[in-house]
Design a protein around this motif. Structure first.
Motif, short mmCIF file in Angstrom:
data_model
loop_
_atom_site.label_atom_id
_atom_site.label_comp_id
_atom_site.label_asym_id
_atom_site.label_seq_id
_atom_site.Cartn_x
_atom_site.Cartn_y
_atom_site.Cartn_z
N LYS A 15 1.57 -5.42 10.54
CA LYS A 15 0.41 -4.88 9.84
C LYS A 15 -0.70 -4.56 10.83
CE LYS A 15 0.89 -7.46 5.52
NZ LYS A 15 0.23 -8.48 4.68
N LYS A 16 -1.37 -3.45 10.57
CA LYS A 16 -2.53 -3.05 11.36
C LYS A 16 -3.65 -2.76 10.39
CE LYS A 16 0.10 -3.08 14.98
NZ LYS A 16 -0.03 -4.08 16.03
N LYS A 119 -5.52 9.92 4.26
CA LYS A 119 -4.47 9.21 3.51
C LYS A 119 -3.09 9.75 3.87
CE LYS A 119 -7.54 8.25 -0.37
NZ LYS A 119 -7.88 8.61 -1.76
N LYS A 120 -2.99 11.08 3.98
CA LYS A 120 -1.71 11.70 4.34
C LYS A 120 -1.30 11.29 5.75
CE LYS A 120 -1.42 15.93 5.76
NZ LYS A 120 -1.59 17.35 5.91
N TRP A 121 -2.23 11.33 6.69
CA TRP A 121 -1.92 10.95 8.07
C TRP A 121 -1.50 9.49 8.15
CZ3 TRP A 121 -7.17 13.20 10.05
CH2 TRP A 121 -7.14 14.59 9.98
N ILE A 122 -2.15 8.63 7.38
CA ILE A 122 -1.81 7.21 7.38
C ILE A 122 -0.38 7.03 6.87
CG2 ILE A 122 -2.30 4.99 6.27
CD1 ILE A 122 -5.33 5.98 6.31
N ILE A 133 -0.14 0.02 7.63
CA ILE A 133 -1.56 0.20 7.94
C ILE A 133 -2.36 -0.15 6.69
CG2 ILE A 133 -3.36 1.80 8.64
CD1 ILE A 133 -1.19 3.41 10.13
N VAL A 134 -3.12 -1.22 6.80
CA VAL A 134 -4.02 -1.63 5.73
C VAL A 134 -5.34 -0.91 5.99
CG1 VAL A 134 -5.19 -3.59 4.65
CG2 VAL A 134 -2.88 -3.87 5.58
N VAL A 135 -5.89 -0.29 4.96
CA VAL A 135 -7.10 0.52 5.13
C VAL A 135 -8.29 -0.15 4.46
CG1 VAL A 135 -8.16 2.78 4.73
CG2 VAL A 135 -5.71 2.62 5.20
N LEU A 136 -9.39 -0.19 5.19
CA LEU A 136 -10.65 -0.65 4.66
C LEU A 136 -11.67 0.47 4.85
CD1 LEU A 136 -12.63 -2.84 3.59
CD2 LEU A 136 -12.92 -3.56 5.98
#
Length: 178
Positions: A15-16, A119-122, A133-136
């Motif tokens: 996880k990142k 979001k698409k790139w992630i 990839i966890v997004v904040l």
């Protein structure tokens, strides 16, 4: 909490954490990003701030005036998008090649279109590199006119305004905000 405690549950996982700053210009995003990064590094999370503006200056030059930031300027939107993808790729590279755990993408990221691209790139990066990839999202909002003027004056030392007098630079930055 003790230094080194696995607060974010990232240590030893695939996880990142990608922190995405967003908000209008002059709202303190870079200040917040640097402070968050400093704290995360202090508690033993390998963290780095990636500033989209630095990529814009490298790719497009630092002489871009307010009309370059107009969301209806299609050519400029495409140029800024290229800079954003370059900065995003630097975040992914930090995760992959420098064992980074937290990358902070510092930029306005204020339009629905930009956020959808992110979001698409992630999603693509997660699939391609087999990582989670966890997004904040952190949005910095400031409507205090005195603080905004102080923040704008701090921007005058930016490479974007090196060849402008203070009055013209403030006028240009306010146009960026609009």
């Amino acid at each position: 909490m003790n230094k080194g405690e696995n607060l974010l549950h990232l240590h030893g996982t695939n996880k990142k954490l990608l922190v995405i700053m967003c908000g209008l210009p002059g709202r303190g995003k870079t200040y917040i990003a640097k402070r968050v990064c400093r704290y995360l590094n202090w508690i033993d999370y390998k963290s780095k701030v990636i500033n989209i503006g630095n990529y814009r200056r490298d790719i497009c030059g630092s002489d871009r005036k307010a009309n370059f930031f107009d969301p209806y300027n299609k050519e400029a939107v495409e140029s800024r998008l290229k800079c954003a993808i370059a900065a995003f790729n630097a975040c992914v590279s930090f995760f992959l090649h420098q064992q980074g755990e937290v990358s902070i993408l510092d930029g306005t990221n204020s339009t629905i279109n930009r956020r959808n691209h992110l979001k698409k790139w992630i999603n693509q990066a997660e699939i391609e590199h087999k990582m989670k990839i966890v997004v904040l999202w952190i949005e910095s909002v400031c409507d205090d006119q005195v603080m905004l003027l102080n923040n704008i004056k701090k921007k005058l030392s930016s490479p974007d305004y090196i060849n402008l007098n203070e009055i013209d630079a403030i006028k240009d930055f306010k146009q960026r905000i609009e």
